[in-house]
Design an enzyme around this catalytic site. Structure first.
Site, PDB file in Angstrom:
ATOM      1  N   GLY A 163       0.861  -1.168  -0.184  1.00 13.01           N
ATOM      2  CA  GLY A 163      -0.033  -0.114   0.034  1.00 13.01           C
ATOM      3  C   GLY A 163       0.696   1.402   0.046  1.00 13.01           C
ATOM      4  O   GLY A 163       0.455   2.277   0.168  1.00 13.01           O
ATOM      5  N   GLU A 193      16.528   0.801  -2.859  1.00 15.74           N
ATOM      6  CA  GLU A 193      16.174   0.371  -4.210  1.00 15.74           C
ATOM      7  C   GLU A 193      16.534   1.843  -4.763  1.00 15.74           C
ATOM      8  O   GLU A 193      16.199   2.913  -4.485  1.00 15.74           O
ATOM      9  CB  GLU A 193      14.827  -0.148  -4.515  1.00 15.74           C
ATOM     10  CG  GLU A 193      14.512  -0.549  -5.954  1.00 15.74           C
ATOM     11  CD  GLU A 193      13.294  -1.273  -6.019  1.00 15.74           C
ATOM     12  OE1 GLU A 193      13.013  -2.273  -5.829  1.00 15.74           O
ATOM     13  OE2 GLU A 193      12.329  -0.513  -6.328  1.00 15.74           O
ATOM     14  N   TYR A 195      15.750   4.832  -7.069  1.00 17.92           N
ATOM     15  CA  TYR A 195      14.473   5.601  -7.330  1.00 17.92           C
ATOM     16  C   TYR A 195      14.306   5.960  -8.717  1.00 17.92           C
ATOM     17  O   TYR A 195      15.110   6.412  -9.372  1.00 17.92           O
ATOM     18  CB  TYR A 195      14.468   6.939  -6.407  1.00 17.92           C
ATOM     19  CG  TYR A 195      13.187   7.467  -6.672  1.00 17.92           C
ATOM     20  CD1 TYR A 195      12.111   6.952  -6.240  1.00 17.92           C
ATOM     21  CD2 TYR A 195      13.175   8.714  -7.247  1.00 17.92           C
ATOM     22  CE1 TYR A 195      10.649   7.700  -6.476  1.00 17.92           C
ATOM     23  CE2 TYR A 195      11.995   9.417  -7.230  1.00 17.92           C
ATOM     24  CZ  TYR A 195      10.784   8.940  -6.965  1.00 17.92           C
ATOM     25  OH  TYR A 195       9.539   9.352  -6.985  1.00 17.92           O
ATOM     26  N   ILE A 196      13.307   5.541  -9.440  1.00 18.37           N
ATOM     27  CA  ILE A 196      13.171   5.889 -11.031  1.00 18.37           C
ATOM     28  C   ILE A 196      12.263   7.038 -10.945  1.00 18.37           C
ATOM     29  O   ILE A 196      10.871   6.888 -10.484  1.00 18.37           O
ATOM     30  CB  ILE A 196      12.393   4.613 -11.583  1.00 18.37           C
ATOM     31  CG1 ILE A 196      13.031   3.371 -11.618  1.00 18.37           C
ATOM     32  CG2 ILE A 196      12.260   5.032 -13.085  1.00 18.37           C
ATOM     33  CD1 ILE A 196      12.562   2.134 -12.070  1.00 18.37           C
ATOM     34  N   GLU A 268       2.837  -5.626  -9.889  1.00 15.71           N
ATOM     35  CA  GLU A 268       2.817  -4.174 -10.081  1.00 15.71           C
ATOM     36  C   GLU A 268       4.332  -4.003 -10.671  1.00 15.71           C
ATOM     37  O   GLU A 268       5.469  -4.602 -10.200  1.00 15.71           O
ATOM     38  CB  GLU A 268       2.891  -3.651  -8.726  1.00 15.71           C
ATOM     39  CG  GLU A 268       1.446  -3.906  -8.237  1.00 15.71           C
ATOM     40  CD  GLU A 268       0.869  -2.836  -7.215  1.00 15.71           C
ATOM     41  OE1 GLU A 268       1.732  -1.772  -7.077  1.00 15.71           O
ATOM     42  OE2 GLU A 268      -0.020  -3.138  -6.722  1.00 15.71           O
ATOM     43  N   ASN A 284       0.792  -8.378  -5.207  1.00 12.71           N
ATOM     44  CA  ASN A 284      -0.132  -8.219  -4.382  1.00 12.71           C
ATOM     45  C   ASN A 284      -1.019  -9.406  -4.434  1.00 12.71           C
ATOM     46  O   ASN A 284      -1.918  -9.702  -5.094  1.00 12.71           O
ATOM     47  CB  ASN A 284      -1.094  -7.048  -4.481  1.00 12.71           C
ATOM     48  CG  ASN A 284      -0.220  -5.654  -4.151  1.00 12.71           C
ATOM     49  OD1 ASN A 284       0.290  -5.619  -2.829  1.00 12.71           O
ATOM     50  ND2 ASN A 284      -0.336  -4.836  -4.813  1.00 12.71           N
ATOM     51  N   ARG A 286      -3.947 -10.380  -3.211  1.00 13.99           N
ATOM     52  CA  ARG A 286      -5.377 -10.371  -3.105  1.00 13.99           C
ATOM     53  C   ARG A 286      -6.156  -9.497  -3.830  1.00 13.99           C
ATOM     54  O   ARG A 286      -5.724  -9.246  -5.074  1.00 13.99           O
ATOM     55  CB  ARG A 286      -5.455  -9.413  -1.471  1.00 13.99           C
ATOM     56  CG  ARG A 286      -4.538  -8.191  -1.884  1.00 13.99           C
ATOM     57  CD  ARG A 286      -4.527  -7.104  -0.699  1.00 13.99           C
ATOM     58  NE  ARG A 286      -3.632  -6.080  -0.715  1.00 13.99           N
ATOM     59  CZ  ARG A 286      -3.784  -4.977  -1.343  1.00 13.99           C
ATOM     60  NH1 ARG A 286      -4.816  -4.857  -1.915  1.00 13.99           N
ATOM     61  NH2 ARG A 286      -2.964  -4.270  -1.465  1.00 13.99           N
ATOM     62  N   VAL A 289      -8.105  -2.719  -4.401  1.00 16.20           N
ATOM     63  CA  VAL A 289      -9.246  -1.588  -4.409  1.00 16.20           C
ATOM     64  C   VAL A 289      -9.786  -1.360  -5.619  1.00 16.20           C
ATOM     65  O   VAL A 289     -10.686  -1.222  -5.991  1.00 16.20           O
ATOM     66  CB  VAL A 289      -8.669  -0.249  -3.657  1.00 16.20           C
ATOM     67  CG1 VAL A 289      -9.826   0.762  -3.695  1.00 16.20           C
ATOM     68  CG2 VAL A 289      -8.404  -0.674  -2.237  1.00 16.20           C
ATOM     69  N   ARG A 332     -11.157   7.476  -5.877  1.00 17.61           N
ATOM     70  CA  ARG A 332     -11.403   7.162  -4.433  1.00 17.61           C
ATOM     71  C   ARG A 332     -11.800   8.211  -3.592  1.00 17.61           C
ATOM     72  O   ARG A 332     -11.185   9.153  -3.697  1.00 17.61           O
ATOM     73  CB  ARG A 332     -10.203   6.342  -3.888  1.00 17.61           C
ATOM     74  CG  ARG A 332      -9.481   5.166  -4.814  1.00 17.61           C
ATOM     75  CD  ARG A 332      -8.221   4.709  -3.891  1.00 17.61           C
ATOM     76  NE  ARG A 332      -7.761   3.473  -4.491  1.00 17.61           N
ATOM     77  CZ  ARG A 332      -6.702   2.896  -3.986  1.00 17.61           C
ATOM     78  NH1 ARG A 332      -6.479   2.726  -2.758  1.00 17.61           N
ATOM     79  NH2 ARG A 332      -6.009   1.902  -4.720  1.00 17.61           N
TER      80      ARG A 332
END
Length: 445
Positions: A163, A193, A195-196, A268, A284, A286, A289, A332
């Protein structure tokens, strides 16, 4: 198909699962905290059981209380929804040991993909591309030295959880020291990591049965985020070509197969806007959303699909028959105050009127008189619109947002209206830093 399912969740996702069960002829059992005694999901279920006080650790995160409720109600299966215990491998294992079906991936799969460090190693072996990263760091000093080796900017990520929470971007060593005031590197719970910058967040919906078949249902664009939290999603991405879609979908299926994945999930990726290269982020395990926009564009009911796969059915759809019918957007709606740093706005909803009309869907968990609780996530509804083109979906969303009325709490409705009027958003020129760059008082219009 199951006779009776317990939903170990609350709010709009609990209602979404209840509705899918009703259409399948499956009885539903809701669980609720004392604070949620009058919640909509409690009223819609065939049966409801109180599992504890308002504190989520003593109710919605209380495995023993949920399993006791399942035993009492004599259910066949437990659906975790998203959030709470949905990505907890110990809970999935306990559900199965108690004699119920867990509606989701196998516990060993959740455990495998839930640890970001282990997942990265697994995906490396499977040949998925990923940004330069590190092993878990054990101290602030190690974080500083590792960041220097990787090269700034870097992003600090938690090994567990999802999340977008507890992530920090560091442009220099001073930023790492600032992050250390909020996180404890000595737990070895974080890794670094590369960063892009100017990346787009692209995720692929996968569906896998218990017999080795895996398909994809296209991609979703989730680049509109605030502090790594998704705010608006759409499907398909307006920049993904058929060739790019074929490439990223193949990567997602390879990732799922390497993890022996079952049921539905999301792989992702970050896409570099400059090179159009994809880099694996996470899986993920599950329902998401934003699952509704995939349902709209494909016609596939993902919650029913979850239940059918969990009950032992083979995949009800084949890849070659998949069609993507339209463009869909989801906003959302959170009980938050955008004019006050998006602080949560709990309280009673004294008036509630949702939008309707052609090409509009609303998934919500409240009504007039509902209490937005301060104990849980602030999202109270999602508006989904669709159209033949992205422009059509945007126009319908603007109309839907103008119809939405919520009185009694602050919401993000007006923020979304401003977002959909932003010319950069309308042109599709977006990335994960869009809100910071284009939606702040200093941003250009």
């Amino acid at each position: 198909m199951f006779k009776r399912v317990l939903i170990a969740n609350r709010g709009e996702i609990a209602i979404r699962i209840i509705r899918a069960c009703q259409e399948l002829g499956v009885e539903t059992v809701a669980v609720y905290s004392s604070a949620d005694a009058d919640a909509v999901h409690v009223k819609l279920a065939d049966q409801a059981i109180n599992i504890g006080p308002a504190d989520a650790t003593r109710s919605y995160l209380n495995m023993a209380a949920i399993l006791d409720a399942a035993q009492l109600a004599e259910v066949d299966a437990i659906h975790p929804g998203y959030g709470f215990l949905s990505e907890n491998a110990d809970f999935a294992e306990a559900v199965i040991k108690a004699g119920f079906v867990f509606v989701g991936p196998r516990p060993e799969t959740i455990r495998k993909v839930g640890n970001k460090d282990a997942a990265r190693e697994l995906m490396k072996q499977a040949g998925l591309p990923m940004a330069l990263g590190s092993d878990p760091v054990n101290s602030l000093e190690e974080a500083v030295s590792t960041a220097a080796k990787i090269g700034y900017p870097i992003i600090i990520k938690p090994i567990a959880g999802g999340g977008g929470k507890s992530m920090f971007v560091a442009q220099n060593e001073a930023d790492i020291h600032t992050a250390a005031l909020k996180i404890d590197f000595t737990t070895a719970g974080f890794y670094l990591e590369k960063y892009i910058a100017n990346a787009r967040h692209i995720e692929v919906q996968i569906v896998a049965d218990n017999y080795g078949d895996v398909i994809h249902l296209g991609e979703r664009e989730c680049s509109i985020q605030r502090r790594n939290q998704k705010i608006l999603e759409e499907a398909p991405s307006c920049v993904i070509t058929p060739e790019m879609r074929q490439k990223v979908s193949a990567l997602a299926i390879r990732a799922a197969k390497s993890a022996n994945y079952t049921n539905i999930g999301t792989v992702e990726f970050l896409m570099d806007k400059n090179t159009c290269e994809f880099y694996f982020m996470e899986i993920n395990p599950r329902i998401q959303v934003e699952h509704a926009i995939t349902e709209i564009t494909t016609g596939v009911d993902l919650v029913k699909t979850q239940l059918r796969i969990a009950s032992g059915d083979p995949l009800p759809i084949r890849q070659e028959y998949m069609k993507f019918n339209c463009h869909a957007i989801e906003c959302r709606i959170n009980a938050e105050d955008p004019d006050n740093s998006f602080l949560p706005s709990p309280g009673e909803i004294t008036f509630y009127h949702q939008p309707g009309g052609p090409n509009v869907r609303v998934d919500d968990g409240v009504c007039t008189g509902s209490i937005v609780q301060p104990y849980y996530d602030s999202m109270i509804a999602k508006i989904i619109t669709c159209g033949r083109t992205r422009g059509d979906a945007i126009k319908t969303m603007r109309r839907a947002l103008s119809e939405f009325r919520i009185v009694g709490v602050k919401t993000t409705i007006d923020f979304h209206r401003k977002l959909l009027d932003n010319p950069y958003f309308c042109s599709g020129d977006i990335d994960t830093q869009f809100i910071a760059k284009r939606m702040t008082p200093s941003s250009e219009d």
